[in-house]
Enzyme design. Structure first.
Site, PDB file in Angstrom:
ATOM      1  N   TYR A  29       0.970  -1.363   0.051  1.00 36.85           N
ATOM      2  CA  TYR A  29      -0.048  -0.016  -0.139  1.00 36.85           C
ATOM      3  C   TYR A  29       0.806   1.264   0.129  1.00 36.85           C
ATOM      4  O   TYR A  29       2.051   1.132   0.266  1.00 36.85           O
ATOM      5  CB  TYR A  29      -0.884   0.046   1.142  1.00 36.85           C
ATOM      6  CG  TYR A  29      -0.374   0.275   2.599  1.00 36.85           C
ATOM      7  CD1 TYR A  29      -0.474   1.595   3.033  1.00 36.85           C
ATOM      8  CD2 TYR A  29       0.557  -0.321   3.374  1.00 36.85           C
ATOM      9  CE1 TYR A  29       0.155   2.083   4.289  1.00 36.85           C
ATOM     10  CE2 TYR A  29       1.199  -0.001   4.313  1.00 36.85           C
ATOM     11  CZ  TYR A  29       0.775   1.153   5.032  1.00 36.85           C
ATOM     12  OH  TYR A  29       1.624   1.755   6.040  1.00 36.85           O
ATOM     13  N   LYS A 143       6.593  -1.790   2.028  1.00 41.52           N
ATOM     14  CA  LYS A 143       5.424  -1.051   2.634  1.00 41.52           C
ATOM     15  C   LYS A 143       4.212  -2.355   2.535  1.00 41.52           C
ATOM     16  O   LYS A 143       3.246  -1.811   1.287  1.00 41.52           O
ATOM     17  CB  LYS A 143       5.081   0.078   2.060  1.00 41.52           C
ATOM     18  CG  LYS A 143       4.133   1.080   2.993  1.00 41.52           C
ATOM     19  CD  LYS A 143       4.106   2.468   2.287  1.00 41.52           C
ATOM     20  CE  LYS A 143       3.155   3.338   3.125  1.00 41.52           C
ATOM     21  NZ  LYS A 143       3.580   3.411   4.461  1.00 41.52           N
ATOM     22  N   GLU A 175      12.383   3.208  14.020  1.00 40.70           N
ATOM     23  CA  GLU A 175      11.527   4.187  13.544  1.00 40.70           C
ATOM     24  C   GLU A 175      10.322   4.192  14.481  1.00 40.70           C
ATOM     25  O   GLU A 175      10.101   3.362  15.353  1.00 40.70           O
ATOM     26  CB  GLU A 175      11.270   3.753  12.233  1.00 40.70           C
ATOM     27  CG  GLU A 175      10.493   2.389  11.709  1.00 40.70           C
ATOM     28  CD  GLU A 175      10.257   2.191  10.481  1.00 40.70           C
ATOM     29  OE1 GLU A 175      10.546   3.217   9.447  1.00 40.70           O
ATOM     30  OE2 GLU A 175      10.061   1.318  10.128  1.00 40.70           O
ATOM     31  N   LEU A 199      11.426   1.449   7.000  1.00 38.36           N
ATOM     32  CA  LEU A 199      10.648   2.140   5.804  1.00 38.36           C
ATOM     33  C   LEU A 199      11.611   3.425   5.202  1.00 38.36           C
ATOM     34  O   LEU A 199      11.466   4.286   6.170  1.00 38.36           O
ATOM     35  CB  LEU A 199       9.459   2.338   5.802  1.00 38.36           C
ATOM     36  CG  LEU A 199       8.536   2.820   4.567  1.00 38.36           C
ATOM     37  CD1 LEU A 199       8.524   1.451   3.460  1.00 38.36           C
ATOM     38  CD2 LEU A 199       7.292   3.341   4.908  1.00 38.36           C
TER      39      LEU A 199
END
Length: 280
Positions: A29, A143, A175, A199
């Site tokens: 996505y 992702k 993160e 990411l």
């Protein structure tokens, strides 16, 4: 709403329970920000979508240019001014089996728009966060729809009345649950390098460009939880959060509870890029 290559009313949407996205999280996505009716960094988001697809051996049945045009039409059709586009592609509908279905199975693409105001109060005053152990899989650079680890981390933050969870593997900060994390110390910005543990956020890429423009040195190097607490400034970035100062981690107040000067400069540089987009 967009279903494959068709714009339809959301009341007409029908999705199969045998969709592999529903049963396995077997899909990818993207979320693309929209300012004044224009998609921000859409090309970069679409490029990353195709990279994620390649990594999980999923073939998107449209060229990048065609997909870009479909998303443009979706924004136009919904008359979206401020908000975002959500886009996902799954491996398709097939009888439940862990192994990939036959090559005849067609991927399913859906996209829709959502109106949302910019989080200006968070930008101005900053947010509180907590540390949470990073329990996710080892391909966070993809992702994918597999977000249960992120969801659990975000829920811990929510229950602690915090905006975000800063994840860490052992002592190393990776993160946020839905963001990238940065620390600034002695006039140098530090952030985790782009590898399989994080990411490579599209907004992260914009942040690094902003740093170059304002003359702020960047070191893509992992830092520890203790180092995070000793930073002069800490902030997060994401498509929906943009550039958000972090003023508290657990019980430690960062920069006297006020957004720092470099964070403000990065916010301003980011804002200039948004203004350039909306003036086109």
């Amino acid at each position: 709403m967009l279903i494959n290559n068709r714009l339809i009313d959301k009341d007409e949407v029908s999705l199969s329970i045998n969709d592999r996205g529903y049963q396995f999280g077997d899909g990818i996505y993207e979320v693309i920000k929209v300012y004044e009716g224009s998609m921000f960094t859409a090309t970069e988001h679409i490029d990353r979508l195709y990279r994620s697809a390649d990594e999980i051996r999923l073939v998107i049945p449209y060229t990048k240019d065609v997909l870009h045009k479909m998303l443009y039409d979706l924004v136009e059709d919904n008359k979206l001014t401020s908000g975002h586009v959500y886009l996902q592609v799954t491996r398709g509908v097939a009888p439940r089996n862990h192994a990939f279905p036959t090559e005849l199975t067609e991927p399913v693409l859906i996209a829709y728009t959502q109106s949302a105001d910019r989080p200006v109060n968070n930008h101005r005053f900053g947010v509180s966060t907590i540390f949470v152990e990073d329990i996710r899989w080892l391909r966070c650079d993809i992702k994918s729809l597999n977000l249960l680890g992120n969801v659990l981390a975000k829920q811990q933050a929510h229950e602690a009345h915090c905006y975000e969870a800063i994840q860490h593997r052992g002592e190393i900060v990776t993160e946020g649950s839905s963001s990238n994390i940065y620390g600034i110390k002695d006039g140098v910005l530090y952030t985790h390098p782009t590898n399989n543990y994080i990411l490579n956020g599209i907004t992260r890429q914009v942040v690094l460009k902003c740093c170059q423009e304002i003359g702020l040195p960047v070191v893509e190097e992992a830092f520890t939880k203790e180092q995070a607490l000793q930073m002069d400034e800490v902030f997060l970035s994401s498509t929906t959060s943009e550039i958000t100062p972090i003023i508290k981690i657990n019980d430690t107040v960062i920069h006297s509870g006020e957004p720092g000067i470099y964070t403000r400069k990065i916010q301003q540089a980011f804002e200039e890029k948004v203004q350039q987009l909306t003036m086109l």
